[in-house]
Design an enzyme around this catalytic site. Structure first.
Site, PDB file in Angstrom:
ATOM      1  N   LYS A 267      84.438  24.285 -62.785  1.00 15.59           N
ATOM      2  CA  LYS A 267      84.545  24.540 -61.344  1.00 15.59           C
ATOM      3  C   LYS A 267      84.174  23.277 -60.579  1.00 15.59           C
ATOM      4  O   LYS A 267      83.391  22.462 -61.072  1.00 15.59           O
ATOM      5  CB  LYS A 267      83.556  25.638 -60.934  1.00 15.59           C
ATOM      6  CG  LYS A 267      83.948  27.043 -61.331  1.00 15.59           C
ATOM      7  CD  LYS A 267      82.923  28.051 -60.838  1.00 15.59           C
ATOM      8  CE  LYS A 267      83.274  29.459 -61.257  1.00 15.59           C
ATOM      9  NZ  LYS A 267      84.522  29.983 -60.672  1.00 15.59           N
ATOM     10  N   ARG A 341      87.012  38.615 -67.548  1.00 19.03           N
ATOM     11  CA  ARG A 341      87.889  39.598 -68.185  1.00 19.03           C
ATOM     12  C   ARG A 341      87.792  39.528 -69.711  1.00 19.03           C
ATOM     13  O   ARG A 341      87.978  40.532 -70.389  1.00 19.03           O
ATOM     14  CB  ARG A 341      89.327  39.400 -67.685  1.00 19.03           C
ATOM     15  CG  ARG A 341      89.932  38.068 -68.020  1.00 19.03           C
ATOM     16  CD  ARG A 341      91.120  37.704 -67.131  1.00 19.03           C
ATOM     17  NE  ARG A 341      90.711  37.246 -65.806  1.00 19.03           N
ATOM     18  CZ  ARG A 341      91.559  36.873 -64.841  1.00 19.03           C
ATOM     19  NH1 ARG A 341      92.867  36.922 -65.053  1.00 19.03           N
ATOM     20  NH2 ARG A 341      91.108  36.469 -63.678  1.00 19.03           N
TER      21      ARG A 341
HETATM   22  N1  BES Z   1      83.039  34.333 -61.322  1.00 14.34           N
HETATM   23  C1  BES Z   1      84.302  33.933 -60.855  1.00 14.34           C
HETATM   24  C2  BES Z   1      84.764  34.693 -59.616  1.00 14.34           C
HETATM   25  C3  BES Z   1      83.935  34.537 -58.372  1.00 14.34           C
HETATM   26  C4  BES Z   1      84.305  33.640 -57.395  1.00 14.34           C
HETATM   27  C5  BES Z   1      82.821  35.309 -58.156  1.00 14.34           C
HETATM   28  C6  BES Z   1      83.576  33.504 -56.239  1.00 14.34           C
HETATM   29  C7  BES Z   1      82.082  35.197 -57.003  1.00 14.34           C
HETATM   30  C8  BES Z   1      82.451  34.295 -56.038  1.00 14.34           C
HETATM   31  C9  BES Z   1      85.339  34.137 -61.945  1.00 14.34           C
HETATM   32  O1  BES Z   1      84.883  34.017 -63.239  1.00 14.34           O
HETATM   33  C10 BES Z   1      86.375  33.104 -61.750  1.00 14.34           C
HETATM   34  O2  BES Z   1      86.067  31.956 -61.877  1.00 14.34           O
HETATM   35  N2  BES Z   1      87.606  33.518 -61.449  1.00 14.34           N
HETATM   36  C11 BES Z   1      88.670  32.621 -61.244  1.00 14.34           C
HETATM   37  C12 BES Z   1      89.885  33.185 -61.908  1.00 14.34           C
HETATM   38  C13 BES Z   1      91.043  32.234 -61.993  1.00 14.34           C
HETATM   39  C14 BES Z   1      90.702  31.061 -62.875  1.00 14.34           C
HETATM   40  C15 BES Z   1      92.232  32.968 -62.523  1.00 14.34           C
HETATM   41  C16 BES Z   1      88.879  32.472 -59.747  1.00 14.34           C
HETATM   42  O3  BES Z   1      88.697  33.456 -59.011  1.00 14.34           O
HETATM   43  O4  BES Z   1      89.161  31.371 -59.306  1.00 14.34           O
HETATM   44 MN    MN Z   2      84.903  31.987 -63.892  1.00 18.00          MN
END
Ligand code: BES
Ligand code: MN
Ligand code: ZN
Length: 491
Positions: A267, A341
């Site tokens: 990230k 997931r």
């Molecule tokens: N934990 C994150 C989602 C999230 C984002 C939670 C902001 C709380 C606040 C999740 O694991 C994630 O990173 N999801 C990605 C999915 C994508 C790579 C398909 C996302 O939402 O960007």
């Molecule tokens: Mn994630």
């Protein structure tokens, strides 16, 4: 754990109004009709309450708002809190009144709340208990939280009994918030599992499955998420058996990523610190289990949480890796940041295989996309069963916790097709929350009523909500507890 504000109950004693040291709260209805206690305050202060009621400021208040008067003459209290609330108010406004009182109390004062003849005083008490929360474990200064609340009522025993299950919810929500607020160097995977194990003292059966056990069960996708971290992965199973013997349980499944760096699909740095809350779904499950135990719920409920840390390292999963799920389906991991997931699919499959639940609900801070869709007001609700889904939406509405149903469908599912495996773990830029839910649905058996709650927007917030200060909200503990009370408890 952050303790609930001490709250005790006694018979209404109007003479205490003059002599109470701290704060005194009394109620006036929308027409400006003072109850007994408000009238006494008015007399002691030589008409101050009446003057307030005639003011422009009072006219602008809504139900549940409070006006404070400092150092009232004729009383020993530091302040009087005049609450605007209908005598027969219930639910949302009564809870708001309680929350307003928690705010004026500021976590400190000894507060006397004279509910006298209020019809739903338990909702005021619940709102106060919920809002009176602060996460101070890592402040070196002496805690600012002190003092206690004394609630007076014409029927103190009845009121206390009515408050008991509600305070169990508040305690469950406090636990959920503590876990969600806790940083990841403290709430390591192992520390988390230990904290859950401690709930055995409440009468829950708690089983901690370690990596060896998980490998034996074939939870390879869950393990693949945790393999880049030095902290071991766990699944913790919490069982509450308060219902009929042998009756199929409701299963609650939670995402417990103690920290989500994104893994090799790292990230960006800005805001990454917020990912300490990525175990928020599992914290709701823990909070509900605590509530059920504290109030002795007459239901069978099993809570299962997948606890892992998503780190980049020489041992981490790579984008492009193919893993075999416990179910047997193969998954192409095209983005290691879509890890939630991968954790949930194995735990959900295990939940169905092992516990044959009557229904299953999973909770996860699953996608940033749900924040784009619904902001911080509503969780995304996905379901394969409309009547089950409506039961939940009804419970959430009654609790004032935002929840909004989102669609599922074959066309979305098609976006998960992989060239080399049975599916990939991302669907592309469109409908990110829905494709995440479609992924999960592939691990739900046809005849199992299922709800997926994407709580990424509501688990932790940057502005205070009705019943929670900034930070972890405890969203969902109250709604799930109500769903269980209304639909799964025999009597
Ligand atoms: N934990 C994150 C989602 C999230 C984002 C939670 C902001 C709380 C606040 C999740 O694991 C994630 O990173 N999801 C990605 C999915 C994508 C790579 C398909 C996302 O939402 O960007
Ligand atoms: Mn994630
Ligand atoms: Zn995540």
């Amino acid at each position: 754990m952050t303790k609930l504000t001490p709250i005790s109950f006694s018979e209404t004693d109007l003479d205490a109004i003059a002599t109470h040291v701290g704060r005194v709260a009394v109620f006036v209805d929308g027409e400006g009709k003072m109850d007994l206690a408000a009238r006494r305050v008015n007399r002691l202060t030589k008409g101050a309450v009446e003057r307030l009621l005639e003011s422009e400021r009072w006219g602008k208040l809504s139900d549940g708002d409070v006006v404070s008067m400092a150092y009232p003459a004729g009383m020993l209290a530091d302040a009087v809190d005049i609450v605007r609330l209908e005598r027969n108010a219930k639910g949302v406004p009564a809870r708001k009144a309680g929350a307003s009182l928690a705010k004026t109390r500021g976590g400190k004062a000894d507060m006397l709340v004279i509910c006298a003849t209020l019809r739903k005083a338990e909702d005021v008490v619940y709102g106060l208990a919920m809002r009176d929360y602060a996460f101070e474990d890592h402040k070196t200064a002496e805690s600012t939280r002190s003092g206690a609340v004394l609630v007076m009522s014409g029927k103190p025993d009845e009121l206390e009994a009515a408050c008991k299950p509600l305070l169990a919810v508040a305690e469950g929500a406090h636990m959920c918030r503590d876990l969600t607020n806790e940083p990841a160097n403290i709430l390591t995977t192992t520390n988390y599992a230990e904290r859950l194990k401690e709930m055995e003292a409440l009468g829950l059966k708690v089983e901690v499955l370690d990596e060896e056990a998980l490998a034996k069960l074939g939870m390879r996708t869950l393990l693949s998420v945790g393999q880049g971290s030095v902290s071991p992965s766990y699944v913790v199973v919490m069982r509450w058996e308060g219902g009929k013997k042998g009756e199929a349980p409701l299963a609650l499944v939670g995402k417990g990523v103690v920290f989500d760096t994104g893994g090799i699909s790292l990230k960006p740095g800005a805001g990454m610190g917020d990912m300490t809350m990525d175990m928020g779904g599992s914290a709701v499950v823990a909070g509900v289990m605590r509530t059920l135990a504290l109030r002795g719920a007459k239901a069978n409920v099993v809570g299962l949480v997948g606890i892992v840390e998503n780190m980049p390292s020489g041992n981490a999963s790579r984008p492009g890796d193919v893993v075999v799920s416990m179910k047997g389906d193969t998954i192409e991991n095209l983005n290691t940041d879509a890890e939630g997931r991968l954790v949930l699919c194995d735990v959900m499959w295990y939940a169905q295989q092992e516990y044959k639940p009557a229904a299953m609900i999973d909770l996860a801070t699953l996608t940033g996309a749900i924040i784009t869709s619904l902001g911080h007001e509503n969780a995304g609700v996905f379901s394969n069963n409309t009547s089950f889904c409506n039961d939940f939406l009804k419970a959430a509405e009654a609790e004032g916790e935002g929840a909004w149903r989102m669609p599922l469908g074959q066309a979305y599912d098609d976006l998960l097709k992989s060239r080399i495996a049975d599916m990939k773990n991302i669907g592309g830029p469109a409908a990110g929350s829905i494709t995440a839910a479609q992924f999960l649905q592939r691990f739900v058996k046809e005849d199992c009523p299922w709800i997926h709650l994407d709580i990424a927007g509501v688990a932790s917030v940057k502005t205070a909500t009705a019943l929670a200060p900034v930070g972890a909200t405890g969203w969902g503990v109250a709604s799930l507890n109500r769903l269980i009370a209304d639909n799964y408890e025999a009597e």
